[in-house]
Design a protein around this motif. Structure first.
Motif, PDB file in Angstrom:
ATOM      1  N   ILE A 151       0.824  -1.210   0.000  1.00  0.00           N
ATOM      2  CA  ILE A 151       0.000   0.000   0.000  1.00  0.00           C
ATOM      3  C   ILE A 151       0.863   1.268   0.000  1.00  0.00           C
ATOM      4  N   GLU A 152       2.034   1.227   0.666  1.00  0.00           N
ATOM      5  CA  GLU A 152       2.908   2.412   0.695  1.00  0.00           C
ATOM      6  C   GLU A 152       3.388   2.754  -0.713  1.00  0.00           C
ATOM      7  N   LYS A 153       3.715   1.726  -1.504  1.00  0.00           N
ATOM      8  CA  LYS A 153       4.153   1.975  -2.884  1.00  0.00           C
ATOM      9  C   LYS A 153       3.008   2.539  -3.713  1.00  0.00           C
ATOM     10  N   LYS A 154       1.800   2.037  -3.492  1.00  0.00           N
ATOM     11  CA  LYS A 154       0.633   2.541  -4.229  1.00  0.00           C
ATOM     12  C   LYS A 154       0.482   4.045  -3.986  1.00  0.00           C
ATOM     13  N   VAL A 155       0.570   4.454  -2.737  1.00  0.00           N
ATOM     14  CA  VAL A 155       0.456   5.878  -2.400  1.00  0.00           C
ATOM     15  C   VAL A 155       1.575   6.665  -3.073  1.00  0.00           C
ATOM     16  N   ARG A 156       2.802   6.169  -2.980  1.00  0.00           N
ATOM     17  CA  ARG A 156       3.944   6.872  -3.580  1.00  0.00           C
ATOM     18  C   ARG A 156       3.814   6.997  -5.090  1.00  0.00           C
ATOM     19  N   LEU A 157       3.309   5.952  -5.750  1.00  0.00           N
ATOM     20  CA  LEU A 157       3.126   5.991  -7.205  1.00  0.00           C
ATOM     21  C   LEU A 157       2.071   7.026  -7.578  1.00  0.00           C
ATOM     22  N   LEU A 158       0.970   7.065  -6.853  1.00  0.00           N
ATOM     23  CA  LEU A 158      -0.067   8.061  -7.136  1.00  0.00           C
ATOM     24  C   LEU A 158       0.447   9.473  -6.862  1.00  0.00           C
ATOM     25  N   GLU A 159       1.252   9.647  -5.824  1.00  0.00           N
ATOM     26  CA  GLU A 159       1.864  10.955  -5.553  1.00  0.00           C
ATOM     27  C   GLU A 159       2.817  11.339  -6.680  1.00  0.00           C
ATOM     28  N   LEU A 160       3.603  10.392  -7.165  1.00  0.00           N
ATOM     29  CA  LEU A 160       4.522  10.641  -8.276  1.00  0.00           C
ATOM     30  C   LEU A 160       3.764  11.152  -9.502  1.00  0.00           C
ATOM     31  N   GLU A 161       2.569  10.591  -9.722  1.00  0.00           N
ATOM     32  CA  GLU A 161       1.745  11.000 -10.869  1.00  0.00           C
ATOM     33  C   GLU A 161       0.932  12.268 -10.577  1.00  0.00           C
ATOM     34  N   ARG A 162       1.095  12.807  -9.394  1.00  0.00           N
ATOM     35  CA  ARG A 162       0.358  13.996  -8.969  1.00  0.00           C
ATOM     36  C   ARG A 162      -1.158  13.784  -9.039  1.00  0.00           C
ATOM     37  N   ALA A 163      -1.593  12.579  -8.660  1.00  0.00           N
ATOM     38  CA  ALA A 163      -3.027  12.266  -8.621  1.00  0.00           C
ATOM     39  C   ALA A 163      -3.662  13.026  -7.458  1.00  0.00           C
ATOM     40  N   ASP A 164      -4.921  13.350  -7.602  1.00  0.00           N
ATOM     41  CA  ASP A 164      -5.671  14.001  -6.534  1.00  0.00           C
ATOM     42  C   ASP A 164      -5.999  12.946  -5.482  1.00  0.00           C
ATOM     43  N   LEU A 165      -5.344  13.025  -4.339  1.00  0.00           N
ATOM     44  CA  LEU A 165      -5.541  12.050  -3.265  1.00  0.00           C
ATOM     45  C   LEU A 165      -6.500  12.556  -2.194  1.00  0.00           C
ATOM     46  N   SER A 166      -7.091  13.734  -2.410  1.00  0.00           N
ATOM     47  CA  SER A 166      -7.906  14.362  -1.367  1.00  0.00           C
ATOM     48  C   SER A 166      -9.123  13.533  -0.960  1.00  0.00           C
ATOM     49  N   ASN A 167      -9.684  12.740  -1.856  1.00  0.00           N
ATOM     50  CA  ASN A 167     -10.851  11.916  -1.519  1.00  0.00           C
ATOM     51  C   ASN A 167     -10.490  10.444  -1.343  1.00  0.00           C
ATOM     52  N   LEU A 168      -9.199  10.162  -1.251  1.00  0.00           N
ATOM     53  CA  LEU A 168      -8.739   8.784  -1.099  1.00  0.00           C
ATOM     54  C   LEU A 168      -8.140   8.598   0.292  1.00  0.00           C
ATOM     55  N   PHE A 169      -8.171   7.360   0.787  1.00  0.00           N
ATOM     56  CA  PHE A 169      -7.615   7.105   2.123  1.00  0.00           C
ATOM     57  C   PHE A 169      -7.062   5.696   2.209  1.00  0.00           C
ATOM     58  N   VAL A 170      -6.122   5.518   3.118  1.00  0.00           N
ATOM     59  CA  VAL A 170      -5.569   4.209   3.417  1.00  0.00           C
ATOM     60  C   VAL A 170      -6.402   3.647   4.569  1.00  0.00           C
ATOM     61  N   PRO A 171      -6.994   2.482   4.383  1.00  0.00           N
ATOM     62  CA  PRO A 171      -7.824   1.926   5.453  1.00  0.00           C
ATOM     63  C   PRO A 171      -6.980   1.571   6.684  1.00  0.00           C
ATOM     64  N   LYS A 172      -7.603   1.646   7.836  1.00  0.00           N
ATOM     65  CA  LYS A 172      -6.906   1.348   9.088  1.00  0.00           C
ATOM     66  C   LYS A 172      -6.697  -0.134   9.284  1.00  0.00           C
ATOM     67  N   ARG A 173      -7.608  -0.951   8.728  1.00  0.00           N
ATOM     68  CA  ARG A 173      -7.477  -2.400   8.851  1.00  0.00           C
ATOM     69  C   ARG A 173      -8.155  -3.062   7.658  1.00  0.00           C
ATOM     70  N   GLY A 174      -7.868  -4.322   7.499  1.00  0.00           N
ATOM     71  CA  GLY A 174      -8.469  -5.058   6.391  1.00  0.00           C
ATOM     72  C   GLY A 174      -7.492  -6.048   5.823  1.00  0.00           C
ATOM     73  N   THR A 175      -8.000  -6.948   5.005  1.00  0.00           N
ATOM     74  CA  THR A 175      -7.159  -7.999   4.439  1.00  0.00           C
ATOM     75  C   THR A 175      -6.412  -7.539   3.211  1.00  0.00           C
ATOM     76  N   ALA A 176      -6.796  -6.424   2.623  1.00  0.00           N
ATOM     77  CA  ALA A 176      -6.175  -5.974   1.370  1.00  0.00           C
ATOM     78  C   ALA A 176      -5.061  -4.967   1.593  1.00  0.00           C
ATOM     79  N   LEU A 177      -4.579  -4.868   2.811  1.00  0.00           N
ATOM     80  CA  LEU A 177      -3.472  -3.944   3.077  1.00  0.00           C
ATOM     81  C   LEU A 177      -2.202  -4.611   2.670  1.00  0.00           C
TER      82      LEU A 177
END
Length: 177
Positions: A151-177
């Motif tokens: 998930i950390e790489k996913k965030v970094r890749l989207l930041e690299l692309e300057r994607a709008d992350l304002s409505n996105l979030f990293v879940p606190k728990r779950g199996t897909a982390l």
């Protein structure tokens, strides 16, 4: 026989795989499902497709959108290939939900939608990460779940692309982390 080569990215090592002419795999070292699409252990060799892919990666990691795609060979089921082809249409710096992908895959089959779990499985088993941009796929609620590279790489890749992350979030728990 498949061949591989290694690429050092700002986010860690990447292994590239080819059938000799086309790219069949691109994985962050240690990511889930690595390298399930390869046959017997491949030899390491620099091929023209690796040179082209390295050029693509250099452009991408400089924060720019590459204007070409190396030749790809999708070794997967027809359903997963359909999902991967939809992912190829997601523009640089933008995201698409699993549900949106499901509707795109369902439409030519005369269906209204596809199972989100089936789409999620196809996205998660993407063998050609980055170029087939599974990191741009998000949950309908804006959750940044499910990236085989972490998930950390996913965030970094989207930041690299300057994607709008304002409505996105990293879940606190779950199996897909």
């Amino acid at each position: 026989m498949d061949c591989t080569c290694h690429y050092d990215s700002p986010l860690g090592g990447i292994t590239l795989a080819s059938d000799g002419e086309r790219l069949v795999g691109l994985w962050f070292d240690g990511q889930k499902y690595f390298p399930e699409t390869l046959g017997e252990w491949p030899r390491e060799e620099m091929l023209p497709v690796f040179e082209e892919t390295t050029r693509w990666l250099d452009i991408y990691f400089s924060g720019k959108e590459p204007d070409f795609t190396p030749p790809l060979a999708m070794r997967t089921t027809p359903f997963r290939q359909a999902v991967w082809e939809v992912m190829l249409t997601i523009p640089f710096g933008e995201t698409m939900t699993y549900a949106e992908i499901g509707r795109e895959v369902a439409r030519p089959r005369g269906l209204e939608r596809m199972s989100a779990q089936a789409v999620g499985g196809a996205v998660g088993h993407n063998a050609i990460s980055l170029i087939i941009p599974c990191h741009r796929v998000v949950g309908t609620n804006g959750s940044l779940t499910g990236y085989a590279g972490g998930i950390e790489k996913k965030v970094r890749l989207l930041e690299l692309e300057r994607a709008d992350l304002s409505n996105l979030f990293v879940p606190k728990r779950g199996t897909a982390l």
